[in-house]
Design a protein around this motif. Structure first.
Motif, mmCIF file in Angstrom:
data_model
loop_
_atom_site.group_PDB
_atom_site.id
_atom_site.type_symbol
_atom_site.label_atom_id
_atom_site.label_comp_id
_atom_site.label_asym_id
_atom_site.label_seq_id
_atom_site.Cartn_x
_atom_site.Cartn_y
_atom_site.Cartn_z
ATOM 1 N N ALA A 179 34.270 37.745 38.911
ATOM 2 C CA ALA A 179 33.667 38.615 39.922
ATOM 3 C C ALA A 179 33.007 39.794 39.212
ATOM 4 O O ALA A 179 33.313 40.090 38.054
ATOM 5 C CB ALA A 179 34.720 39.087 40.903
ATOM 6 N N GLY A 182 33.079 43.157 39.343
ATOM 7 C CA GLY A 182 33.857 44.271 38.797
ATOM 8 C C GLY A 182 34.671 43.864 37.583
ATOM 9 O O GLY A 182 34.805 44.628 36.620
ATOM 10 N N THR A 183 35.201 42.666 37.634
ATOM 11 C CA THR A 183 35.996 42.146 36.514
ATOM 12 C C THR A 183 35.130 41.959 35.277
ATOM 13 O O THR A 183 35.502 42.362 34.177
ATOM 14 C CB THR A 183 36.645 40.813 36.927
ATOM 15 O OG1 THR A 183 37.499 41.074 38.039
ATOM 16 C CG2 THR A 183 37.452 40.208 35.793
ATOM 17 N N ARG A 243 32.246 34.080 48.036
ATOM 18 C CA ARG A 243 32.558 34.943 46.888
ATOM 19 C C ARG A 243 32.517 36.409 47.304
ATOM 20 O O ARG A 243 31.509 37.086 47.113
ATOM 21 C CB ARG A 243 31.599 34.670 45.732
ATOM 22 C CG ARG A 243 31.917 33.324 45.077
ATOM 23 C CD ARG A 243 31.015 32.993 43.936
ATOM 24 N NE ARG A 243 31.309 31.622 43.495
ATOM 25 C CZ ARG A 243 30.680 31.007 42.512
ATOM 26 N NH1 ARG A 243 29.728 31.626 41.847
ATOM 27 N NH2 ARG A 243 31.009 29.770 42.181
ATOM 28 N N GLU A 270 34.931 38.871 46.597
ATOM 29 C CA GLU A 270 35.761 39.847 45.894
ATOM 30 C C GLU A 270 35.003 40.460 44.715
ATOM 31 O O GLU A 270 34.093 39.835 44.163
ATOM 32 C CB GLU A 270 37.047 39.187 45.387
ATOM 33 C CG GLU A 270 37.942 38.655 46.499
ATOM 34 C CD GLU A 270 38.312 39.712 47.530
ATOM 35 O OE1 GLU A 270 38.459 40.887 47.155
ATOM 36 O OE2 GLU A 270 38.439 39.352 48.724
ATOM 37 N N ILE A 271 35.389 41.684 44.338
ATOM 38 C CA ILE A 271 34.759 42.272 43.154
ATOM 39 C C ILE A 271 35.673 42.168 41.931
ATOM 40 O O ILE A 271 35.260 42.447 40.819
ATOM 41 C CB ILE A 271 34.315 43.740 43.381
ATOM 42 C CG1 ILE A 271 35.474 44.625 43.822
ATOM 43 C CG2 ILE A 271 33.190 43.824 44.387
ATOM 44 C CD1 ILE A 271 35.104 46.110 43.862
ATOM 45 N N PHE A 272 36.934 41.770 42.164
ATOM 46 C CA PHE A 272 37.829 41.543 41.029
ATOM 47 C C PHE A 272 38.378 40.130 41.092
ATOM 48 O O PHE A 272 38.808 39.674 42.148
ATOM 49 C CB PHE A 272 38.987 42.542 41.040
ATOM 50 C CG PHE A 272 38.523 43.968 40.953
ATOM 51 C CD1 PHE A 272 37.867 44.425 39.813
ATOM 52 C CD2 PHE A 272 38.711 44.845 42.005
ATOM 53 C CE1 PHE A 272 37.413 45.731 39.734
ATOM 54 C CE2 PHE A 272 38.264 46.153 41.930
ATOM 55 C CZ PHE A 272 37.609 46.590 40.793
ATOM 56 N N SER A 273 38.350 39.435 39.937
ATOM 57 C CA SER A 273 38.785 38.047 39.950
ATOM 58 C C SER A 273 40.038 37.810 39.124
ATOM 59 O O SER A 273 40.487 36.682 39.015
ATOM 60 C CB SER A 273 37.644 37.146 39.466
ATOM 61 O OG SER A 273 37.179 37.587 38.194
ATOM 62 N N ASP A 274 40.597 38.840 38.507
ATOM 63 C CA ASP A 274 41.882 38.622 37.832
ATOM 64 C C ASP A 274 42.806 39.829 37.975
ATOM 65 O O ASP A 274 42.377 40.907 38.408
ATOM 66 C CB ASP A 274 41.692 38.194 36.360
ATOM 67 C CG ASP A 274 41.164 39.331 35.485
ATOM 68 O OD1 ASP A 274 40.959 40.446 35.991
ATOM 69 O OD2 ASP A 274 40.952 39.090 34.279
ATOM 70 N N GLU A 328 44.376 41.676 35.761
ATOM 71 C CA GLU A 328 44.159 42.797 34.844
ATOM 72 C C GLU A 328 43.146 43.780 35.422
ATOM 73 O O GLU A 328 43.382 44.990 35.432
ATOM 74 C CB GLU A 328 43.662 42.319 33.475
ATOM 75 C CG GLU A 328 44.708 41.665 32.597
ATOM 76 C CD GLU A 328 44.843 40.179 32.845
ATOM 77 O OE1 GLU A 328 44.211 39.670 33.815
ATOM 78 O OE2 GLU A 328 45.559 39.512 32.096
ATOM 79 N N SER A 329 42.019 43.228 35.890
ATOM 80 C CA SER A 329 40.971 44.133 36.353
ATOM 81 C C SER A 329 41.387 44.835 37.637
ATOM 82 O O SER A 329 41.056 45.993 37.865
ATOM 83 C CB SER A 329 39.656 43.391 36.536
ATOM 84 O OG SER A 329 39.810 42.287 37.379
#
Lengths: 105, 188
Positions: free
Chosen positions: A43, A45-46, B93, B95-99, B101-102
């Protein structure tokens, strides 16, 4: 002491592998999706955070522009990190094989 | 349509914004005074909040560029703080974070933000209270109805003086919320 980003997260691992060729951010996401057969979808931001973080540690560096997008590529230090991770994973894989042969006995 | 609302918790703000979007709106502007501007739309949108401090010039352009490549639109806001509003059409899709950690790093940034604001308010409170009493000293020597009149008259001012402390409380609670989320992501 071990680097604070090690062992590499799946995200960082794929990004470093993708950046063995010069790519901009969005292309890194596409490449990662392709390399992972669609299982790792980064994504925005990540990806942004990971690129920032790895640039800060000089594992990757900007090598040019494509329009307004910055193009990144892995550095010598980044390749060294990949080698460290490869050795670690190969060792773990060898343990998998080892335990299997034990089971057979 | 304009709506006024003040938030001390970024996640509640995100939930509230998305609830407005579900009613068939799209957000067009956010002002730091708490005025949210919406317009009617036929399409379905989602909004995600990120927190990024000290992004200016080229850095900000790069940050925006990455999000925009993924289909997110930057909502113009008066950036008094580092909250960034991202909106896009609702698809698979969102979301702005996919894991983990982030996402954990995101909560860490929120913790730093609340900590900083809380410390500022606390400092301000100390400065304020070190040279003024909550009520004028003379009021405690008054008697009967005179005392009550003076007491009631001064109470709103006393409450006003307590505002920095109230803010310290609010920022502490948002720090704690972010801390809990951060810890949950780090532990498992």
């Amino acid at each position: 002491m071990k680097h604070k980003l090690l062992p590499l997260s799946e995200t960082m691992h794929y990004i470093l592998l993708a950046l063995r060729e010069p790519l901009h951010g969005y292309a890194v996401m596409q490449k990662t999706e392709e390399m992972s057969s669609g299982t790792v979808i980064l994504a925005a931001g990540t990806l942004y955070g990971a690129i920032e973080n790895m640039s800060k540690h000089d594992w990757i560096e900007p090598v040019g522009h494509s329009g307004r997008r910055k193009i990144y590529m892995i550095t010598a230090e980044g390749r060294r990190i990949l080698k460290v991770e490869q050795d670690r994973l190969l060792h773990i894989l060898s343990l998998y094989e080892g335990s299997e042969s034990n089971e057979k006995v | 349509m304009k709506k006024f609302k003040v938030f001390f918790n970024i996640e509640k703000e995100e939930q509230w914004l998305n609830k407005q979007l579900e009613k068939g709106y799209r957000c067009t502007h956010v002002s730091s005074l708490g005025i949210y501007t919406f317009e009617k739309t036929d399409k379905s949108y989602v909004l995600r909040l990120d927190y990024q401090e000290r992004l200016t010039g080229e850095k900000l352009e790069e940050y925006k560029g990455v999000y925009e490549d993924f289909g997110w639109c930057y909502i113009k806001s008066t950036p008094l703080n580092g909250v960034r509003y991202w909106q896009k059409e609702n698809d698979h899709r969102n979301e702005i974070f996919s894991d983990r950690e982030s996402k954990a790093n995101y909560y860490k940034r929120l913790m730093q933000y609340s900590f900083w604001l809380g410390t500022m308010c606390l400092t301000f409170a100390f400065l304020l209270y070190s040279d003024t009493e909550l009520y004028h000293e003379s009021i405690w020597r008054m008697e009967g109805s005179l005392f009550w009149k003076a007491f009631i008259f001064e109470t709103p001012f006393a409450l006003l003086k307590l505002t920095p402390l109230l803010l310290v409380g609010l920022f502490s609670s948002s720090y704690y919320t972010a801390y809990k989320q951060h810890r949950a992501l780090k532990e498992t």
